[in-house]
Design a protein around this motif. Structure first.
Motif, PDB file in Angstrom:
ATOM      1  N   MET A   1     129.778  20.869  -3.325  1.00 19.23           N
ATOM      2  CA  MET A   1     129.548  22.361  -2.705  1.00 19.23           C
ATOM      3  C   MET A   1     128.543  22.886  -3.571  1.00 19.23           C
ATOM      4  SD  MET A   1     132.379  25.446  -2.387  1.00 19.23           S
ATOM      5  CE  MET A   1     133.771  24.339  -1.722  1.00 19.23           C
ATOM      6  N   ASN A   2     127.621  23.107  -3.001  1.00 19.28           N
ATOM      7  CA  ASN A   2     126.361  23.880  -3.721  1.00 19.28           C
ATOM      8  C   ASN A   2     126.654  25.082  -4.158  1.00 19.28           C
ATOM      9  OD1 ASN A   2     125.305  25.614  -1.692  1.00 19.28           O
ATOM     10  ND2 ASN A   2     124.148  23.865  -0.929  1.00 19.28           N
ATOM     11  N   ILE A   3     125.826  25.831  -4.676  1.00 19.94           N
ATOM     12  CA  ILE A   3     126.266  27.199  -5.175  1.00 19.94           C
ATOM     13  C   ILE A   3     126.307  28.098  -4.030  1.00 19.94           C
ATOM     14  CG2 ILE A   3     125.242  29.304  -6.549  1.00 19.94           C
ATOM     15  CD1 ILE A   3     124.507  27.546  -8.783  1.00 19.94           C
ATOM     16  N   LEU A   4     125.202  28.184  -3.407  1.00 19.24           N
ATOM     17  CA  LEU A   4     125.393  29.161  -1.945  1.00 19.24           C
ATOM     18  C   LEU A   4     126.758  28.798  -1.041  1.00 19.24           C
ATOM     19  CD1 LEU A   4     124.265  31.471  -0.395  1.00 19.24           C
ATOM     20  CD2 LEU A   4     122.862  29.869   0.770  1.00 19.24           C
ATOM     21  N   GLU A   5     127.068  27.572  -1.119  1.00 20.41           N
ATOM     22  CA  GLU A   5     128.331  27.267  -0.418  1.00 20.41           C
ATOM     23  C   GLU A   5     129.500  27.768  -1.104  1.00 20.41           C
ATOM     24  OE1 GLU A   5     126.964  22.940   1.817  1.00 20.41           O
ATOM     25  OE2 GLU A   5     127.825  23.053  -0.418  1.00 20.41           O
ATOM     26  N   ALA A   6     129.493  27.620  -2.174  1.00 17.25           N
ATOM     27  CA  ALA A   6     130.762  28.355  -3.108  1.00 17.25           C
ATOM     28  C   ALA A   6     130.895  29.761  -2.807  1.00 17.25           C
ATOM     29  CB  ALA A   6     130.604  28.123  -4.474  1.00 17.25           C
ATOM     30  N   ILE A   7     129.438  30.487  -2.984  1.00 17.55           N
ATOM     31  CA  ILE A   7     129.252  31.908  -2.758  1.00 17.55           C
ATOM     32  C   ILE A   7     130.067  32.266  -1.356  1.00 17.55           C
ATOM     33  CG2 ILE A   7     127.801  33.863  -2.384  1.00 17.55           C
ATOM     34  CD1 ILE A   7     126.089  32.483  -4.973  1.00 17.55           C
ATOM     35  N   GLN A   8     129.496  31.445  -0.363  1.00 18.85           N
ATOM     36  CA  GLN A   8     129.852  31.636   1.253  1.00 18.85           C
ATOM     37  C   GLN A   8     131.385  31.366   1.179  1.00 18.85           C
ATOM     38  OE1 GLN A   8     126.984  29.027   2.813  1.00 18.85           O
ATOM     39  NE2 GLN A   8     125.735  30.863   3.363  1.00 18.85           N
ATOM     40  N   ASN A   9     131.947  30.635   0.546  1.00 18.79           N
ATOM     41  CA  ASN A   9     133.380  29.972   0.940  1.00 18.79           C
ATOM     42  C   ASN A   9     134.292  30.889   0.076  1.00 18.79           C
ATOM     43  OD1 ASN A   9     132.460  28.012   2.568  1.00 18.79           O
ATOM     44  ND2 ASN A   9     132.754  26.332   1.048  1.00 18.79           N
ATOM     45  N   ARG A  10     133.874  31.522  -0.934  1.00 21.13           N
ATOM     46  CA  ARG A  10     135.029  32.386  -1.730  1.00 21.13           C
ATOM     47  C   ARG A  10     135.484  33.384  -0.846  1.00 21.13           C
ATOM     48  NH1 ARG A  10     135.783  36.804  -3.581  1.00 21.13           N
ATOM     49  NH2 ARG A  10     133.714  37.374  -2.278  1.00 21.13           N
ATOM     50  N   ARG A  11     136.740  33.830  -1.109  1.00 19.68           N
ATOM     51  CA  ARG A  11     137.590  34.830  -0.579  1.00 19.68           C
ATOM     52  C   ARG A  11     138.452  35.384  -1.424  1.00 19.68           C
ATOM     53  NH1 ARG A  11     134.303  33.601   2.833  1.00 19.68           N
ATOM     54  NH2 ARG A  11     134.753  32.543   4.738  1.00 19.68           N
ATOM     55  N   SER A  12     138.788  36.634  -1.369  1.00 25.78           N
ATOM     56  CA  SER A  12     139.885  37.081  -2.107  1.00 25.78           C
ATOM     57  C   SER A  12     141.078  36.716  -1.613  1.00 25.78           C
ATOM     58  CB  SER A  12     140.055  38.649  -1.981  1.00 25.78           C
ATOM     59  OG  SER A  12     138.926  39.234  -2.799  1.00 25.78           O
ATOM     60  N   ILE A  13     141.891  35.717  -2.360  1.00 21.98           N
ATOM     61  CA  ILE A  13     143.306  35.074  -1.893  1.00 21.98           C
ATOM     62  C   ILE A  13     144.304  35.929  -2.373  1.00 21.98           C
ATOM     63  CG2 ILE A  13     144.499  32.847  -2.074  1.00 21.98           C
ATOM     64  CD1 ILE A  13     141.757  32.600  -0.280  1.00 21.98           C
ATOM     65  N   ARG A  14     145.218  36.071  -1.458  1.00 24.27           N
ATOM     66  CA  ARG A  14     146.351  37.016  -1.608  1.00 24.27           C
ATOM     67  C   ARG A  14     147.760  36.181  -1.404  1.00 24.27           C
ATOM     68  NH1 ARG A  14     142.181  40.474   0.161  1.00 24.27           N
ATOM     69  NH2 ARG A  14     141.640  41.858  -1.571  1.00 24.27           N
ATOM     70  N   LYS A  15     147.660  34.763  -1.255  1.00 25.71           N
ATOM     71  CA  LYS A  15     148.599  34.206  -0.905  1.00 25.71           C
ATOM     72  C   LYS A  15     148.431  32.820  -1.694  1.00 25.71           C
ATOM     73  CE  LYS A  15     151.203  35.447   3.176  1.00 25.71           C
ATOM     74  NZ  LYS A  15     150.474  36.303   4.240  1.00 25.71           N
ATOM     75  N   TYR A  16     149.314  32.335  -2.472  1.00 28.78           N
ATOM     76  CA  TYR A  16     149.080  30.977  -3.216  1.00 28.78           C
ATOM     77  C   TYR A  16     150.365  30.293  -3.237  1.00 28.78           C
ATOM     78  CZ  TYR A  16     145.336  33.588  -5.536  1.00 28.78           C
ATOM     79  OH  TYR A  16     144.182  34.485  -5.655  1.00 28.78           O
ATOM     80  N   LYS A  17     149.977  28.615  -3.004  1.00 27.89           N
ATOM     81  CA  LYS A  17     150.716  27.670  -3.476  1.00 27.89           C
ATOM     82  C   LYS A  17     151.362  27.763  -4.895  1.00 27.89           C
ATOM     83  CE  LYS A  17     148.856  25.016   0.087  1.00 27.89           C
ATOM     84  NZ  LYS A  17     147.983  23.797   0.450  1.00 27.89           N
ATOM     85  N   GLN A  18     152.622  27.346  -5.217  1.00 28.60           N
ATOM     86  CA  GLN A  18     153.014  27.146  -6.486  1.00 28.60           C
ATOM     87  C   GLN A  18     152.428  26.142  -7.346  1.00 28.60           C
ATOM     88  OE1 GLN A  18     156.941  28.232  -6.777  1.00 28.60           O
ATOM     89  NE2 GLN A  18     156.759  30.284  -6.221  1.00 28.60           N
ATOM     90  N   ASP A  19     151.731  25.105  -6.518  1.00 29.57           N
ATOM     91  CA  ASP A  19     151.192  23.581  -7.465  1.00 29.57           C
ATOM     92  C   ASP A  19     150.198  24.021  -8.565  1.00 29.57           C
ATOM     93  OD1 ASP A  19     152.209  23.357  -4.906  1.00 29.57           O
ATOM     94  OD2 ASP A  19     150.443  21.979  -4.321  1.00 29.57           O
ATOM     95  N   ASP A  20     150.477  23.515  -9.609  1.00 34.02           N
ATOM     96  CA  ASP A  20     149.771  23.665 -10.852  1.00 34.02           C
ATOM     97  C   ASP A  20     148.529  23.125 -10.683  1.00 34.02           C
ATOM     98  OD1 ASP A  20     149.167  24.913 -13.511  1.00 34.02           O
ATOM     99  OD2 ASP A  20     150.885  23.516 -14.408  1.00 34.02           O
ATOM    100  N   LEU A  21     147.504  23.588 -11.451  1.00 34.82           N
ATOM    101  CA  LEU A  21     146.249  22.906 -11.573  1.00 34.82           C
ATOM    102  C   LEU A  21     145.842  21.919 -12.405  1.00 34.82           C
ATOM    103  CD1 LEU A  21     143.812  25.476 -12.778  1.00 34.82           C
ATOM    104  CD2 LEU A  21     145.625  26.325 -11.437  1.00 34.82           C
ATOM    105  N   PRO A  22     145.356  20.863 -12.474  1.00 36.11           N
ATOM    106  CA  PRO A  22     144.950  20.019 -13.370  1.00 36.11           C
ATOM    107  C   PRO A  22     144.468  20.530 -14.541  1.00 36.11           C
ATOM    108  CG  PRO A  22     144.506  18.870 -11.058  1.00 36.11           C
ATOM    109  CD  PRO A  22     144.641  20.361 -11.018  1.00 36.11           C
ATOM    110  N   GLU A  23     144.650  20.072 -15.810  1.00 39.88           N
ATOM    111  CA  GLU A  23     143.908  20.536 -17.018  1.00 39.88           C
ATOM    112  C   GLU A  23     142.530  20.578 -16.986  1.00 39.88           C
ATOM    113  OE1 GLU A  23     144.793  23.009 -20.038  1.00 39.88           O
ATOM    114  OE2 GLU A  23     146.377  22.107 -18.839  1.00 39.88           O
TER     115      GLU A  23
END
Ligand SMILES: Cc1cc2nc3c(=O)[nH]c(=O)nc-3n(C[C@H](O)[C@H](O)[C@H](O)COP(=O)(O)O)c2cc1C
Length: 171
Positions: A1-23
Motif C-alpha cells: 500500500m503506498n502512502i496515498l492508498e493508506a490515506i484513502q483507506n483510513r477510516r475512523s473505526i468504531r468496532k473492533y475484533k478482539q484479536d491481538d496484534l503481532p509485536e
C-alpha cells in the motif's frame, strides 16, 4: 500500500475484533510515529501503549463512555511536553499540539497499511485519563486511539472539494 492508498483507506473505526496484534506490527506503527517531524526536532512526546483490559475500560469510560475503544486490544494515549516544545511557532504558539498530532497520524496511517483500524479520540477528560495512567502534572494528553483489527468497513466520509480548500498565489 503506498502512502496515498493508506490515506484513502483510513477510516475512523468504531468496532473492533478482539484479536491481538503481532509485536512486530506494533513496532512498525510506533516506529512510524518516532520518525515524525517536530518543531526544532524536539520530539516533545510520549506514547502510552495500554493493553491491560481494566485500564482500557477505564479509558473508554473517561472518553465520554465511548466503550468501543476498549474492544480493541490496544489503546494508544498520545502525550505531549509543552515546556519541551518549540515555543515560538509562527511567533505566537508552542508546537507540541502539532508535533504530537503529526506523530499520531503517522502511526494511524501505518496502522492502516498494516490492515489495522484506529479512531482519533478527542472527547476525553484529560484529568481522568492522567489519573488512570499516572501521567505527571506537566505532561498533557492530546488524544487517544484504539488500535486493532476492524470489525466494520465504514464508507468514506465526505470531504470538501479541493476548489474550496485551496487557492493559488493569494488567499
Ligand atoms: C480532533 C479530533 C477529535 C475526534 N474525536 C473523536 C471522538 O472522540 N470519537 C470518535 O468516535 N471520533 C472522533 N474523531 C473522528 C472524526 O469523527 C472523524 O475523523 C471524521 O468524522 C472523519 O471520518 P473518517 O476519520 O472516517 O474519515 C475525532 C477526530 C479528530 C481529528
Amino acid at each position: 500500500m503506498n502512502i496515498l492508498e493508506a490515506i484513502q483507506n483510513r477510516r475512523s473505526i468504531r468496532k473492533y475484533k478482539q484479536d491481538d496484534l503481532p509485536e512486530e506490527v506494533l513496532h512498525r506503527i510506533l516506529e512510524a510515529g518516532r520518525l515524525a517531524p517536530s518543531g526544532k526536532n524536539f520530539q516533545p512526546w510520549k506514547f502510552i501503549i495500554v493493553r491491560d483490559e481494566k485500564l482500557r475500560r477505564q479509558l473508554a469510560e473517561a472518553s465520554a463512555r465511548q466503550y468501543f475503544m476498549a474492544e480493541a486490544p490496544v489503546i494508544i494515549v498520545a502525550c505531549g511536553f509543552p515546556e519541551e516544545s518549540y515555543a515560538r511557532m509562527g511567533r505566537y504558539m508552542k508546537s507540541w499540539v502539532v508535533d504530537v498530532a503529526i506523530a499520531l497520524e503517522h502511526m494511524m496511517l501505518q496502522a492502516t497499511a498494516e490492515g489495522l483500524g484506529t479512531c482519533w479520540i478527542g472527547a476525553f477528560e484529560e484529568k481522568e485519563v492522567k489519573e488512570i495512567l499516572g501521567v505527571p502534572e506537566e505532561v498533557r494528553v492530546l488524544a487517544l486511539t484504539p488500535l486493532g483489527y476492524p470489525a466494520e468497513e465504514p464508507p468514506p466520509r465526505a470531504r470538501k472539494p479541493l476548489e474550496k480548500i485551496v487557492s493559488y498565489d493569494r488567499y
